[in-house]
Enzyme design. Structure first.
Site, PDB file in Angstrom:
ATOM      1  N   THR A  76      22.012  -4.333  22.353  1.00  7.63           N
ATOM      2  CA  THR A  76      23.349  -4.472  21.794  1.00  7.63           C
ATOM      3  C   THR A  76      24.215  -5.252  22.769  1.00  7.63           C
ATOM      4  O   THR A  76      23.767  -5.629  23.858  1.00  7.63           O
ATOM      5  CB  THR A  76      23.971  -3.109  21.456  1.00  7.63           C
ATOM      6  OG1 THR A  76      25.130  -3.319  20.627  1.00  7.63           O
ATOM      7  CG2 THR A  76      24.385  -2.347  22.706  1.00  7.63           C
ATOM      8  N   TYR A  77      25.448  -5.486  22.339  1.00  6.06           N
ATOM      9  CA  TYR A  77      26.396  -6.259  23.153  1.00  6.06           C
ATOM     10  C   TYR A  77      27.625  -5.410  23.428  1.00  6.06           C
ATOM     11  O   TYR A  77      28.114  -4.692  22.552  1.00  6.06           O
ATOM     12  CB  TYR A  77      26.810  -7.535  22.418  1.00  6.06           C
ATOM     13  CG  TYR A  77      27.967  -8.261  23.075  1.00  6.06           C
ATOM     14  CD1 TYR A  77      27.790  -8.956  24.273  1.00  6.06           C
ATOM     15  CD2 TYR A  77      29.239  -8.231  22.512  1.00  6.06           C
ATOM     16  CE1 TYR A  77      28.859  -9.594  24.885  1.00  6.06           C
ATOM     17  CE2 TYR A  77      30.308  -8.877  23.112  1.00  6.06           C
ATOM     18  CZ  TYR A  77      30.111  -9.554  24.301  1.00  6.06           C
ATOM     19  OH  TYR A  77      31.169 -10.183  24.913  1.00  6.06           O
TER      20      TYR A  77
ATOM     21  N   CYS B 177      20.851  -4.040  17.619  1.00  4.11           N
ATOM     22  CA  CYS B 177      20.133  -2.772  17.470  1.00  4.11           C
ATOM     23  C   CYS B 177      18.743  -2.960  16.878  1.00  4.11           C
ATOM     24  O   CYS B 177      18.150  -2.021  16.329  1.00  4.11           O
ATOM     25  CB  CYS B 177      20.947  -1.786  16.631  1.00  4.11           C
ATOM     26  SG  CYS B 177      22.618  -1.531  17.276  1.00  4.11           S
TER      27      CYS B 177
ATOM     28  N   GLN C   7      17.731  -0.177  20.737  1.00  4.56           N
ATOM     29  CA  GLN C   7      17.393  -1.562  21.022  1.00  4.56           C
ATOM     30  C   GLN C   7      18.568  -2.273  21.697  1.00  4.56           C
ATOM     31  O   GLN C   7      19.451  -1.630  22.254  1.00  4.56           O
ATOM     32  CB  GLN C   7      17.010  -2.261  19.712  1.00  4.56           C
ATOM     33  CG  GLN C   7      15.813  -1.653  18.996  1.00  4.56           C
ATOM     34  CD  GLN C   7      14.492  -2.126  19.571  1.00  4.56           C
ATOM     35  OE1 GLN C   7      14.422  -3.139  20.271  1.00  4.56           O
ATOM     36  NE2 GLN C   7      13.418  -1.403  19.278  1.00  4.56           N
TER      37      GLN C   7
END
Length: 224
Positions: A74-75, A172, A72
């Protein structure tokens, strides 16, 4: 003998490195050495192939890139050590190594766990949520893509960074997941990406049995 090329790439835009990983994977053949790319990215959110838009909670000035890795949203930001692993899994299997995609993920998680142990920190993976955690807080995220039996993408280890942008997302895909970083547990002088990178590479090579390394781009990583 298993050869590994380590590239120290500094700070690079996410999309540039992503497309270079795709090109490398598409063009490699059975003679191409496996590689590790060590890099940091300027601020960017990356959405995995299974990513859902509702996990981006608020808009910001930070760009969002739809990518082809698993997982998924994220940064990534400066002060986070990225280790991309460009590994020919099918070749390792042909050499007799018992490795699968799941086992490659486990190897990445364990190299992070062992790195944390070097700092006297107890980190652990979760079977239902890839990555590495400290007391329920996530310090390292993982995401891979497999193409032609070869991996790209890898792990993102929070070292000494601004964690605020994680508040704009469900990291996530997990609502309320708290993120952490190395500098919360050790002195800031020791929380350096170059030191973490050296440990990650050494542990990864030991776990997968790489016994010959070529270091490029004036990397400060030391061979094991």
């Amino acid at each position: 003998m298993n050869h590994l090329i380590i590239r120290q790439l500094g700070i690079q835009p996410y999309e540039r490195i992503w497309h270079q990983m795709q090109d490398f994977t598409d063009q490699r053949d059975e003679h191409s050495a496996d590689e590790i790319w060590l890099v940091q990215h300027p601020a960017v959110f990356t959405q995995g192939s299974a990513g859902k838009s509702e996990h981006l909670l608020t808009s910001s000035h930070i760009p969002v890139v739809q990518t082809d890795r698993g997982g998924q949203i994220t940064y990534h930001g400066e002060g986070q050590q990225i280790m991309y692993v460009l590994i020919d899994i099918k070749r390792l299997k042909a050499q007799g190594k018992d490795i699968s995609v799941r086992e490659l993920v486990t190897a990445l998680e364990q190299c992070v766990v062992r790195t944390l142990e070097d700092y006297g920190i107890d980190g652990y993976p979760k079977p239902d949520a890839p990555g590495v955690y400290i007391e329920g807080k996530k310090i390292c995220s993982l995401g891979l893509r497999i193409r032609k039996g070869c991996s790209f993408h890898g792990l993102a280890f929070n070292v000494n960074m601004d964690l605020t942008p994680f508040s704009h997302i469900n990291p996530c895909g997990y609502a309320g997941l708290e993120m952490t970083q190395l500098k919360d547990y050790i002195s800031e002088d020791n929380a350096q990406c170059k030191l973490v990178a050296s440990k990650l590479v050494a542990h990864f090579c030991n776990i997968l049995g790489y016994n010959s390394q070529k270091i490029t781009n004036k990397s400060e990583i030391q061979a094991v």
